[in-house]
Enzyme design. Structure first.
Site, PDB file in Angstrom:
ATOM      1  N   ASP A  33       0.840  -1.200   0.000  1.00  0.00           N
ATOM      2  CA  ASP A  33       0.000   0.000   0.000  1.00  0.00           C
ATOM      3  C   ASP A  33       0.869   1.241   0.000  1.00  0.00           C
ATOM      4  O   ASP A  33       0.597   2.223  -0.668  1.00  0.00           O
ATOM      5  CB  ASP A  33      -0.838   0.036   1.288  1.00  0.00           C
ATOM      6  N   GLU A  35       3.996   1.661  -1.059  1.00  0.00           N
ATOM      7  CA  GLU A  35       4.645   1.925  -2.347  1.00  0.00           C
ATOM      8  C   GLU A  35       3.646   2.501  -3.353  1.00  0.00           C
ATOM      9  O   GLU A  35       3.953   3.420  -4.095  1.00  0.00           O
ATOM     10  CB  GLU A  35       5.225   0.626  -2.922  1.00  0.00           C
ATOM     11  N   TYR A  36       2.418   1.945  -3.303  1.00  0.00           N
ATOM     12  CA  TYR A  36       1.376   2.425  -4.209  1.00  0.00           C
ATOM     13  C   TYR A  36       1.086   3.906  -3.935  1.00  0.00           C
ATOM     14  O   TYR A  36       1.045   4.735  -4.842  1.00  0.00           O
ATOM     15  CB  TYR A  36       0.102   1.593  -4.024  1.00  0.00           C
ATOM     16  N   ASP A  37       0.910   4.206  -2.646  1.00  0.00           N
ATOM     17  CA  ASP A  37       0.595   5.585  -2.277  1.00  0.00           C
ATOM     18  C   ASP A  37       1.711   6.538  -2.690  1.00  0.00           C
ATOM     19  O   ASP A  37       1.462   7.671  -3.087  1.00  0.00           O
ATOM     20  CB  ASP A  37       0.356   5.691  -0.763  1.00  0.00           C
ATOM     21  N   GLU A 119     -12.675   6.079  13.113  1.00  0.00           N
ATOM     22  CA  GLU A 119     -13.258   4.734  12.925  1.00  0.00           C
ATOM     23  C   GLU A 119     -12.209   3.786  12.377  1.00  0.00           C
ATOM     24  O   GLU A 119     -11.186   4.216  11.854  1.00  0.00           O
ATOM     25  CB  GLU A 119     -14.383   4.798  11.870  1.00  0.00           C
ATOM     26  N   LYS A 121     -10.708   1.530   9.516  1.00  0.00           N
ATOM     27  CA  LYS A 121     -10.808   1.480   8.060  1.00  0.00           C
ATOM     28  C   LYS A 121     -10.820   0.000   7.692  1.00  0.00           C
ATOM     29  O   LYS A 121      -9.787  -0.675   7.789  1.00  0.00           O
ATOM     30  CB  LYS A 121      -9.621   2.185   7.410  1.00  0.00           C
ATOM     31  N   ASP A 123     -10.865  -3.330   5.643  1.00  0.00           N
ATOM     32  CA  ASP A 123     -10.260  -3.693   4.369  1.00  0.00           C
ATOM     33  C   ASP A 123     -11.155  -4.689   3.634  1.00  0.00           C
ATOM     34  O   ASP A 123     -10.930  -5.890   3.680  1.00  0.00           O
ATOM     35  CB  ASP A 123      -8.875  -4.293   4.638  1.00  0.00           C
ATOM     36  N   ARG A 142     -18.850  -0.124  -5.601  1.00  0.00           N
ATOM     37  CA  ARG A 142     -18.415   1.229  -5.923  1.00  0.00           C
ATOM     38  C   ARG A 142     -18.215   1.416  -7.428  1.00  0.00           C
ATOM     39  O   ARG A 142     -18.460   2.486  -7.960  1.00  0.00           O
ATOM     40  CB  ARG A 142     -17.089   1.522  -5.194  1.00  0.00           C
ATOM     41  N   GLU A 176     -18.861  -1.720   4.245  1.00  0.00           N
ATOM     42  CA  GLU A 176     -17.833  -2.570   3.669  1.00  0.00           C
ATOM     43  C   GLU A 176     -18.244  -4.031   3.818  1.00  0.00           C
ATOM     44  O   GLU A 176     -18.610  -4.453   4.920  1.00  0.00           O
ATOM     45  CB  GLU A 176     -16.545  -2.291   4.456  1.00  0.00           C
ATOM     46  N   TYR A 228     -20.980   2.117   7.738  1.00  0.00           N
ATOM     47  CA  TYR A 228     -20.353   3.325   8.282  1.00  0.00           C
ATOM     48  C   TYR A 228     -20.941   4.619   7.723  1.00  0.00           C
ATOM     49  O   TYR A 228     -20.366   5.684   7.875  1.00  0.00           O
ATOM     50  CB  TYR A 228     -18.841   3.299   8.082  1.00  0.00           C
ATOM     51  N   LYS A 314      -3.125   5.800   7.487  1.00  0.00           N
ATOM     52  CA  LYS A 314      -2.579   4.469   7.188  1.00  0.00           C
ATOM     53  C   LYS A 314      -1.501   4.127   8.204  1.00  0.00           C
ATOM     54  O   LYS A 314      -0.619   4.937   8.456  1.00  0.00           O
ATOM     55  CB  LYS A 314      -1.964   4.465   5.782  1.00  0.00           C
ATOM     56  N   CYS A 408      21.074 -20.575 -18.642  1.00  0.00           N
ATOM     57  CA  CYS A 408      19.865 -21.091 -17.997  1.00  0.00           C
ATOM     58  C   CYS A 408      20.261 -22.053 -16.859  1.00  0.00           C
ATOM     59  O   CYS A 408      21.062 -22.967 -17.074  1.00  0.00           O
ATOM     60  CB  CYS A 408      19.015 -21.831 -19.025  1.00  0.00           C
ATOM     61  N   CYS A 411      19.222 -25.769 -18.058  1.00  0.00           N
ATOM     62  CA  CYS A 411      19.762 -26.491 -19.222  1.00  0.00           C
ATOM     63  C   CYS A 411      21.067 -25.911 -19.745  1.00  0.00           C
ATOM     64  O   CYS A 411      21.616 -26.397 -20.729  1.00  0.00           O
ATOM     65  CB  CYS A 411      18.726 -26.524 -20.340  1.00  0.00           C
ATOM     66  N   CYS A 426      15.224 -18.235 -21.665  1.00  0.00           N
ATOM     67  CA  CYS A 426      15.935 -19.388 -22.162  1.00  0.00           C
ATOM     68  C   CYS A 426      15.187 -19.816 -23.415  1.00  0.00           C
ATOM     69  O   CYS A 426      13.985 -20.063 -23.361  1.00  0.00           O
ATOM     70  CB  CYS A 426      15.900 -20.512 -21.127  1.00  0.00           C
ATOM     71  N   CYS A 431      14.405 -27.333 -22.940  1.00  0.00           N
ATOM     72  CA  CYS A 431      14.841 -27.049 -21.567  1.00  0.00           C
ATOM     73  C   CYS A 431      13.935 -27.794 -20.579  1.00  0.00           C
ATOM     74  O   CYS A 431      12.710 -27.636 -20.609  1.00  0.00           O
ATOM     75  CB  CYS A 431      14.771 -25.544 -21.330  1.00  0.00           C
TER      76      CYS A 431
HETATM   77  S1  IVH Z   1     -16.438   6.443   4.637  1.00  0.00           S
HETATM   78  C1  IVH Z   1     -14.550   8.000   0.729  1.00  0.00           C
HETATM   79  N1  IVH Z   1     -15.623   4.829   6.495  1.00  0.00           N
HETATM   80  O1  IVH Z   1     -12.209   2.839   2.283  1.00  0.00           O
HETATM   81  C2  IVH Z   1     -15.911   8.242   1.183  1.00  0.00           C
HETATM   82  N2  IVH Z   1     -15.008   4.306   4.268  1.00  0.00           N
HETATM   83  O2  IVH Z   1     -10.025   3.887   0.699  1.00  0.00           O
HETATM   84  C3  IVH Z   1     -16.153   7.964   2.608  1.00  0.00           C
HETATM   85  N3  IVH Z   1     -13.684   2.245   4.048  1.00  0.00           N
HETATM   86  O3  IVH Z   1     -14.109   3.501  -0.557  1.00  0.00           O
HETATM   87  C4  IVH Z   1     -16.185   6.546   2.930  1.00  0.00           C
HETATM   88  N4  IVH Z   1     -13.669   1.721   6.181  1.00  0.00           N
HETATM   89  O4  IVH Z   1     -14.737   1.510   0.878  1.00  0.00           O
HETATM   90  C5  IVH Z   1     -15.622   5.080   5.179  1.00  0.00           C
HETATM   91  N5  IVH Z   1     -15.004   3.495   8.286  1.00  0.00           N
HETATM   92  C6  IVH Z   1     -15.008   3.736   6.980  1.00  0.00           C
HETATM   93  C7  IVH Z   1     -14.360   2.889   6.063  1.00  0.00           C
HETATM   94  C8  IVH Z   1     -14.375   3.204   4.699  1.00  0.00           C
HETATM   95  C9  IVH Z   1     -13.297   1.353   4.978  1.00  0.00           C
HETATM   96  C10 IVH Z   1     -13.370   2.121   2.611  1.00  0.00           C
HETATM   97  C11 IVH Z   1     -14.406   2.616   1.652  1.00  0.00           C
HETATM   98  C12 IVH Z   1     -13.704   3.613   0.772  1.00  0.00           C
HETATM   99  C13 IVH Z   1     -12.278   3.201   0.941  1.00  0.00           C
HETATM  100  C14 IVH Z   1     -11.327   4.331   0.616  1.00  0.00           C
END
Ligand code: IVH
Length: 674
Positions: A33, A35-37, A119, A121, A123, A142, A176, A228, A314, A408, A411, A426, A431
């Site tokens: 995550d 590296e992606y960010d 809250e 988050k 996954d 979504r 979620e 949520y 994060k 290789c 082989c 190769c 092989c």
């Molecule tokens: S509220 C973005 N609350 O995280 C609009 N989202 O990375 C507000 N997610 O697409 C969303 N836990 O699928 C909200 N407690 C939480 C969440 C949550 C996980 C997800 C959601 C969102 C993604 C963004």
């Protein structure tokens, strides 16, 4: 804008799109995550610095820096969201959070404290539930943020969700869908005993499960939801009160929604959870910080990609330091030689890691890895371990630069690197490592599905020179197998039966099994449908091939060159001699698991086959076709110009299979698990 910058932007966009597709459509995280960010941040900064100029120059798509990754999947009805489903900006430390607080105060023109909710988050997979007159109208993913996939039928298999509140209210709930850690372990245990491929992680399992085409399969998946968000008629004026209300309405609302009086309290919460994130029964990938006042939320509004009132925090990715003991090279089916790092075993996110992926030699040399180095490893999205960097402070002064092997490892053939590729290959057709992989692929489930023929048996058979290539599998006799260790009479007989049965697989299986580069299962199905016999495919030219959907220029080139090779032509001849099926038996020649044991009603007409053919196919697959929609109807198959059966099915909430979903079923694509 300079040429280099322009190229860099294009490069980053391409890379991010690739990771988006893998993640949202297939539930796969190839990089961490973090590296992606970082990639995304770099792109955002470049785009900001060099303006919008040239933004749409070579690609028509909007930049991934200002759009949401898409989970849209073929085969599901599309639903336009009433309110867009956006993504969230990320933060990693307290100063990011303070910046967030300051931005909000500035827009709100306020200097007093802002109240926030913190809250988990979760996954999982985001879902929007639309209720009208108290009843669930539909559930949608979504998608690309504007439009989502209609997953109502699958969603209704979830327990603990009230589908009818018996109250005249219109509202929306978001949350979620997820699978908790223990349920995930159990699910994989069952899959193991059934000989099915294991699922990578709970998120990936959730993503695949909610998009399965077969509802009876979805029922077996332990899907749950955490809510949520609540909007519409019933909404209060504070987010935290809405969460309480969701609980009163008997929705499984998020269990942790802590109200903080200011950003300092938020920061304390974040560090509190940093230590405890692994103690929950489901995976969380951070925390979510939301402005609690809903009027202020509305005032703050959204950017193209995310609301301004919310921020994800994060957790720092789990890292471990260990020693790089060795770099091994694996030879793939097509001869690609890829490096793998062998590590001093180390514990990370609860598992012991001994090996790590190195994508190719470029990756390896860019990181300047040397044997004996202390390296930092991270788990990409908690799945595949990766080496992120070297701890240079600990590097031995005599550590030697690593150079790519020239021959290789299997082989000894000199390796070759095509100019436009990052991989070394190769090119020796005989092989042994390649042959091993080719046979593994040939025998795999999606190809010729030879039961009982796994990698270790293939290895033993090759080593004992009992087989030498794909076609020699069909010369196998029970008596020679007895010389192989652990091959009893029964397993030998089973294997011979498995090989015999594989002779009647469909042409699409055979085409896929040949392992032609670029030809996946979907392309193989289209090729089989179009050419009907292997000979026609073998003699097809580039232009004819590119007419077919799923076949691009690269694929066409690859097919032509595959059949130019006399060895491959010889292979086909041998397979034919052995009685392997090489013609398209059409839909009537096979049965389709999806239809098994279910009752269907058919209405309208179809592009790909006529109604009689479809009926025939259902019946041959052990399904039933009835003329009227009733209690026992599982699905209505609905073509163009449907009759009144369509309304009846809608009324009775019978699930509807439209043309594109039917096509998918006929191609036997089982979501992401194939
Ligand atoms: S509220 C973005 N609350 O995280 C609009 N989202 O990375 C507000 N997610 O697409 C969303 N836990 O699928 C909200 N407690 C939480 C969440 C949550 C996980 C997800 C959601 C969102 C993604 C963004």
């Amino acid at each position: 804008m300079g040429e280099d910058i322009f190229r860099k932007i294009e490069y980053l966009r391409k890379k991010i799109r690739k990771y988006n597709d893998l993640y949202y459509k297939h539930g796969i995280s190839e990089i961490s995550d973090f590296e992606y960010d970082m990639l995304l941040k770099e792109l955002e900064q470049l785009e900001k610095r060099y303006g919008q100029e040239g933004l749409f120059s070579t690609d028509a798509e909007v930049s991934p820096a200002s759009s949401v990754g898409s989970d849209l999947t073929e085969g599901f009805r599309k639903i336009k969201h009433k309110i867009r489903m956006l993504s969230m900006a990320n933060s990693y430390n307290s100063s990011d959070l303070i910046d967030f607080d300051n931005r909000i105060k500035k827009i709100a023109g306020s200097i007093s404290d802002i109240e926030y909710c913190v809250e988990y988050k979760i996954d999982g997979i985001a879902v929007s539930l639309i209720y009208e007159k108290g009843k669930l109208l539909y559930a949608a993913t979504r998608g690309d943020g504007e439009t989502g996939d209609d997953i109502t039928a699958n969603f209704k298999t979830l327990k603990e969700i009230p589908f009818d509140l018996k109250k005249d209210v219109d509202f929306e709930v978001r949350g979620e869908i997820y699978i908790n850690k223990q349920d995930f372990k159990n699910l994989n245990k069952i899959r193991e005993t059934e000989g099915l491929e294991l699922l990578a992680n709970p998120r990936n399992a959730t993503a695949g499960s909610i998009k399965l085409l077969d509802i009876s399969e979805v029922r077996k998946r332990p899907l749950k939801m955490i809510c949520y968000y609540l909007g519409g008629d019933v909404s209060t004026r504070k987010h935290s009160e809405n969460i309480e209300l969701l609980k009163e309405m008997r929705f499984p609302a998020i269990s942790y929604c802590k109200v903080c009086r200011n950003i300092n309290e938020v920061i304390q919460e974040c560090s509190f959870w940093e230590e405890r994130k692994n103690n929950l029964e489901y995976d969380i990938d951070g925390l979510v910080i939301k402005v609690n006042d809903l009027n202020l939320q509305a005032e703050l509004g959204d950017t193209a990609k995310s609301p301004r009132w919310v921020m994800a925090y994060k957790f720092s990715p789990e890292r471990a330091e260990t020693v790089l003991k060795e770099i091994q090279f694996q030879v793939g089916r097509t001869g690609a030689v890829t490096p793998v790092a062998v590590l001093e075993p180390v514990q990370i996110s609860g598992t012991i890691v001994k090996r790590a992926t190195l994508h190719n030699y470029q990756d390896l040399s860019a990181k300047d890895l040397r044997i004996g180095d202390n390296v930092f490893i991270e788990k990409a999205g908690e799945i595949i371990p990766q080496i992120v960097s070297v701890n240079l402070n600990k590097r031995s002064p005599v550590a030697e630069k690593f150079s790519m092997i020239e021959r290789c490892p299997a082989c000894n053939e000199i390796l070759f690197k095509p100019e436009d590729e990052a991989v070394y290959r190769c090119v020796n057709a005989s092989c042994p490592a390649q042959i091993q992989r080719q046979i593994e692929h040939f025998a795999s489930k999606a190809a010729m599905d030879i039961s009982g023929l796994g990698p270790s048996l293939i290895k033993s058979l090759l080593e004992a020179k009992i087989i030498s290539d794909i076609s020699s599998l069909y010369d196998l006799k029970t008596n020679v197998l007895s010389s192989i260790e652990r091959m009893g009479e029964k397993s030998s007989a089973n294997l011979i039966r498995g090989i015999e049965e594989s002779k009647s697989r469909g042409l699409e299986n055979l085409i896929f099994a040949l392992g032609i580069r670029q030809v996946g299962k979907e392309a193989a199905v289209s090729l089989a449908r179009y050419f009907k016999a292997i000979e026609s495919l073998m003699s097809a030219g580039f232009d004819e091939l590119t007419i077919i959907s799923d076949v691009g220029e690269k694929t066409a080139e690859s097919i032509v060159s595959f059949f130019k090779n006399p060895k491959n032509v010889e292979l086909i001849d041998k397979l034919k001699e052995h009685g392997v099926n090489t013609v398209f038996t059409g839909n009537s020649g096979r049965s389709i698991e999806f239809f098994d044991g279910k009752t269907f009603v058919i209405t309208g007409s179809f592009e790909s086959l006529d109604r009689e053919e479809l009926k025939d196919l259902i019946v041959k697959s052990n399904g039933k076709v009835s003329t009227a929609v009733g209690k026992s109807t599982d699905y209505l198959i609905c073509g163009s110009n449907p009759g009144s059966k369509y309304e009846k099915a809608m009324e009775q909430r019978v699930e509807i299979i439209d043309q594109s979903r039917l096509d998918q079923i006929l191609a036997e694509k089982d979501s992401f698990f194939n």
